[in-house]
Design an enzyme around this catalytic site. Structure first.
Site, PDB file in Angstrom:
ATOM      1  N   MET A   1       5.414  -6.740   5.144  1.00  0.00           N
ATOM      2  CA  MET A   1       6.143  -5.559   4.705  1.00  0.00           C
ATOM      3  C   MET A   1       7.607  -5.676   5.108  1.00  0.00           C
ATOM      4  O   MET A   1       7.907  -5.846   6.301  1.00  0.00           O
ATOM      5  CB  MET A   1       5.523  -4.316   5.351  1.00  0.00           C
ATOM      6  CG  MET A   1       4.150  -3.983   4.769  1.00  0.00           C
ATOM      7  SD  MET A   1       3.386  -2.565   5.565  1.00  0.00           S
ATOM      8  CE  MET A   1       2.917  -3.285   7.124  1.00  0.00           C
ATOM      9  N   GLN A  54       6.404 -15.241   2.949  1.00  0.00           N
ATOM     10  CA  GLN A  54       6.497 -14.815   1.548  1.00  0.00           C
ATOM     11  C   GLN A  54       7.924 -14.979   1.028  1.00  0.00           C
ATOM     12  O   GLN A  54       8.876 -14.547   1.676  1.00  0.00           O
ATOM     13  CB  GLN A  54       6.068 -13.352   1.406  1.00  0.00           C
ATOM     14  CG  GLN A  54       6.004 -12.931  -0.060  1.00  0.00           C
ATOM     15  CD  GLN A  54       5.692 -11.461  -0.245  1.00  0.00           C
ATOM     16  OE1 GLN A  54       6.510 -10.595   0.066  1.00  0.00           O
ATOM     17  NE2 GLN A  54       4.507 -11.164  -0.741  1.00  0.00           N
ATOM     18  N   CYS A  84       7.029  -6.731  -5.806  1.00  0.00           N
ATOM     19  CA  CYS A  84       7.984  -5.764  -5.231  1.00  0.00           C
ATOM     20  C   CYS A  84       8.558  -4.867  -6.336  1.00  0.00           C
ATOM     21  O   CYS A  84       9.111  -5.352  -7.320  1.00  0.00           O
ATOM     22  CB  CYS A  84       9.105  -6.490  -4.502  1.00  0.00           C
ATOM     23  SG  CYS A  84      10.299  -5.336  -3.806  1.00  0.00           S
ATOM     24  N   LYS A 123       1.157 -12.691  -4.450  1.00  0.00           N
ATOM     25  CA  LYS A 123       0.865 -11.271  -4.247  1.00  0.00           C
ATOM     26  C   LYS A 123       1.301 -10.509  -5.493  1.00  0.00           C
ATOM     27  O   LYS A 123       2.462 -10.600  -5.921  1.00  0.00           O
ATOM     28  CB  LYS A 123       1.645 -10.772  -3.023  1.00  0.00           C
ATOM     29  CG  LYS A 123       1.603  -9.275  -2.801  1.00  0.00           C
ATOM     30  CD  LYS A 123       0.460  -8.892  -1.898  1.00  0.00           C
ATOM     31  CE  LYS A 123       0.360  -7.408  -1.637  1.00  0.00           C
ATOM     32  NZ  LYS A 123       1.563  -6.691  -1.361  1.00  0.00           N
ATOM     33  N   GLY A 185      -4.407  -2.383  -0.265  1.00  0.00           N
ATOM     34  CA  GLY A 185      -4.152  -1.009  -0.687  1.00  0.00           C
ATOM     35  C   GLY A 185      -5.106  -0.018  -0.072  1.00  0.00           C
ATOM     36  O   GLY A 185      -6.310  -0.054  -0.332  1.00  0.00           O
ATOM     37  N   GLY A 208      -1.818  -3.029   5.496  1.00  0.00           N
ATOM     38  CA  GLY A 208      -0.374  -2.860   5.584  1.00  0.00           C
ATOM     39  C   GLY A 208      -0.024  -1.666   6.439  1.00  0.00           C
ATOM     40  O   GLY A 208       0.003  -1.725   7.673  1.00  0.00           O
ATOM     41  N   ARG A 209       0.201  -0.526   5.779  1.00  0.00           N
ATOM     42  CA  ARG A 209       0.684   0.660   6.485  1.00  0.00           C
ATOM     43  C   ARG A 209      -0.250   1.115   7.595  1.00  0.00           C
ATOM     44  O   ARG A 209       0.192   1.694   8.590  1.00  0.00           O
ATOM     45  CB  ARG A 209       0.935   1.780   5.475  1.00  0.00           C
ATOM     46  CG  ARG A 209       2.126   1.491   4.573  1.00  0.00           C
ATOM     47  CD  ARG A 209       2.161   2.412   3.389  1.00  0.00           C
ATOM     48  NE  ARG A 209       1.006   2.199   2.520  1.00  0.00           N
ATOM     49  CZ  ARG A 209       0.672   2.971   1.499  1.00  0.00           C
ATOM     50  NH1 ARG A 209       1.405   4.022   1.223  1.00  0.00           N
ATOM     51  NH2 ARG A 209      -0.386   2.694   0.762  1.00  0.00           N
TER      52      ARG A 209
HETATM   53  C1  LIG Z   1       7.630  -0.545   3.919  1.00  0.00           C
HETATM   54  C2  LIG Z   1       6.827  -1.470   3.058  1.00  0.00           C
HETATM   55  C3  LIG Z   1       7.322  -2.725   2.776  1.00  0.00           C
HETATM   56  C4  LIG Z   1       6.583  -3.605   1.990  1.00  0.00           C
HETATM   57  N1  LIG Z   1       7.067  -4.853   1.770  1.00  0.00           N
HETATM   58  C5  LIG Z   1       6.307  -5.757   1.107  1.00  0.00           C
HETATM   59  C6  LIG Z   1       6.740  -7.102   0.970  1.00  0.00           C
HETATM   60  O1  LIG Z   1       7.812  -7.505   1.446  1.00  0.00           O
HETATM   61  N2  LIG Z   1       5.936  -7.960   0.289  1.00  0.00           N
HETATM   62  C7  LIG Z   1       4.724  -7.568  -0.228  1.00  0.00           C
HETATM   63  O2  LIG Z   1       4.019  -8.381  -0.806  1.00  0.00           O
HETATM   64  N3  LIG Z   1       4.308  -6.297  -0.120  1.00  0.00           N
HETATM   65  C8  LIG Z   1       5.063  -5.410   0.539  1.00  0.00           C
HETATM   66  N4  LIG Z   1       4.591  -4.120   0.686  1.00  0.00           N
HETATM   67  C9  LIG Z   1       3.307  -3.742   0.086  1.00  0.00           C
HETATM   68  C10 LIG Z   1       2.157  -3.981   1.063  1.00  0.00           C
HETATM   69  O3  LIG Z   1       2.002  -5.365   1.304  1.00  0.00           O
HETATM   70  C11 LIG Z   1       0.816  -3.452   0.522  1.00  0.00           C
HETATM   71  O4  LIG Z   1       0.448  -4.167  -0.630  1.00  0.00           O
HETATM   72  C12 LIG Z   1       0.881  -1.961   0.187  1.00  0.00           C
HETATM   73  O5  LIG Z   1       1.586  -1.229   1.170  1.00  0.00           O
HETATM   74  C13 LIG Z   1      -0.525  -1.370   0.049  1.00  0.00           C
HETATM   75  O6  LIG Z   1      -1.288  -1.615   1.188  1.00  0.00           O
HETATM   76  P1  LIG Z   1      -1.465  -0.526   2.387  1.00  0.00           P
HETATM   77  O7  LIG Z   1      -2.042   0.708   1.762  1.00  0.00           O
HETATM   78  O8  LIG Z   1      -2.418  -1.226   3.332  1.00  0.00           O
HETATM   79  O9  LIG Z   1      -0.128  -0.297   2.975  1.00  0.00           O
HETATM   80  C14 LIG Z   1       5.322  -3.218   1.457  1.00  0.00           C
HETATM   81  C15 LIG Z   1       4.844  -1.951   1.733  1.00  0.00           C
HETATM   82  C16 LIG Z   1       5.571  -1.073   2.529  1.00  0.00           C
HETATM   83  C17 LIG Z   1       5.003   0.279   2.808  1.00  0.00           C
END
Ligand SMILES: Cc1cc2nc3c(=O)[nH]c(=O)nc-3n(C[C@H](O)[C@H](O)[C@H](O)COP(=O)(O)O)c2cc1C
Length: 328
Positions: A1, A54, A84, A123, A185, A208-209
């Site tokens: 992230m 990445q 993204c 991704k 997700g 992620g979050r």
């Molecule tokens: C602040 C933030 C930054 C993110 N940056 C990236 C990133 O650089 N590359 C990527 O593949 N996904 C990025 N994501 C998406 C996450 O990898 C993930 O697919 C998405 O948040 C859903 O998963 P979660 O519900 O577990 O957070 C980001 C998400 C957030 C919230």
């Protein structure tokens, strides 16, 4: 992230049971131009393997060159960002734009896979517009082009982070490709992870979050252990994280970087709201540390134990001046 998955975050994730961690997205154009901050993303610690770095970009040759550097610094996987949704990225033809440009997307995968011996993974989001199913057409083509694994975050770029991840689409993607699919997700608990794995037949889930300020969620997902951390444990883990971030980013960038983490760590009823707000207003991370240790005095002993236990994280670094790494 982006803005979150610094090395300190990844190493913490590994300590709490993550099987694989991934860097923030790194700009291949930044690498090409020798941008200091971009190169700083390429530091790899001994205790964060297996690690994916990445890359994002839209030019096959530039991405292939960047991938060679990713291989040279010792990452285990080169991951490509085709998801993204941020305009700054999509308007350059990178990120989610590639979901609707299959010819360029496949050419990027081919070019990167030919440049390195590492597995190349991708991704994806589901597509650009709400309801899009582009990932189901693109996914198999990417595998044919050389992708060793796909991670799907089944929201559209338009959705950003609203609504829910539609893992019915993940299940469809799994049935269409013969490489491992990772489901990303809304996975925040073991029960949710098990449900997503069972209904999609994905090989793994990505968190992620759910892990932001909450490494204990990883432990719960992996082991089923669900004891909530004590206030002292939370404070100690946060102070340790601050120490690692200062080391990584230096003491000019650390304070603003850390601010978003205070709410994540101290929320969930762990500390009173006004205390969180107080920390965000403080100018230095040293002051934050002092307040945390005063609010949870038992944290110091836990912190000392953690500091002694956590590996030093000897790094594989590029032959570049230390300033490039943005800190010690
Ligand atoms: C602040 C933030 C930054 C993110 N940056 C990236 C990133 O650089 N590359 C990527 O593949 N996904 C990025 N994501 C998406 C996450 O990898 C993930 O697919 C998405 O948040 C859903 O998963 P979660 O519900 O577990 O957070 C980001 C998400 C957030 C919230």
């Amino acid at each position: 992230m982006a803005g979150v998955s610094v090395q300190a975050f990844r190493r913490q994730g590994r300590r709490y049971g993550a099987g694989l961690v991934c860097s923030e997205m790194v700009s291949c154009a930044g690498i090409e131009h020798g941008n200091e901050r971009t190169l700083g993303y390429l530091r790899v610690a001994a205790d964060e393997h297996p690690l994916a770095i990445q890359l994002f970009g839209s030019e096959p040759r530039t991405l292939a060159n960047a991938a060679k550097l990713v291989e040279a610094v010792g990452a285990d996987i080169v991951d490509l960002n085709f998801g993204c949704p941020v305009r700054k990225v999509t308007r350059t033809g990178a990120g989610a734009t590639l979901l609707e440009d299959p010819v360029l997307a496949c050419s990027i995968v081919e070019s990167v896979a030919a440049a390195v011996d590492l597995p190349v993974t991708v991704k994806l989001r589901r597509g650009l517009a709400n309801g899009s199913r582009s990932c189901l057409e693109l996914g198999p083509s990417l595998v044919e082009a050389g992708a060793a694994s796909l991670t799907l975050h089944p929201r559209s770029a338009q959705q950003m982070y609203t609504g829910t991840a539609d893992h019915a689409l993940t299940a469809e993607l799994v049935s269409l490709v013969d490489v491992p699919v990772v489901a990303s997700g809304d996975v925040t608990s073991r029960a949710r992870a098990q449900a997503v794995l069972a209904t999609t037949r994905a090989e793994a889930v990505m968190v992620g979050r759910g892990a932001q300020g909450n490494p204990w969620a990883l432990e719960e997902i992996v082991d089923g252990e669900s004891t909530a951390p004590s206030r002292e444990e939370v404070a100690a883990e946060l102070v340790l994280f601050i120490h690692k971030v200062v080391r990584e980013l230096g003491d000019r960038r650390d304070s603003s970087f850390m601010k978003k983490f205070y709410g994540w760590y101290l929320g969930q009823g762990r500390f009173p709201k006004p205390f969180k707000q107080e920390l965000v207003l403080l100018e230095s991370t040293e002051e934050v540390e002092r307040r945390l240790l005063a609010a949870a005095p038992g944290a110091l002993e836990i912190l000392e134990r953690l500091e002694a236990e956590v590996p030093s994280g000897d790094e594989v670094t590029l032959e570049l001046p230390i300033a490039v790494y943005g800190g010690g």
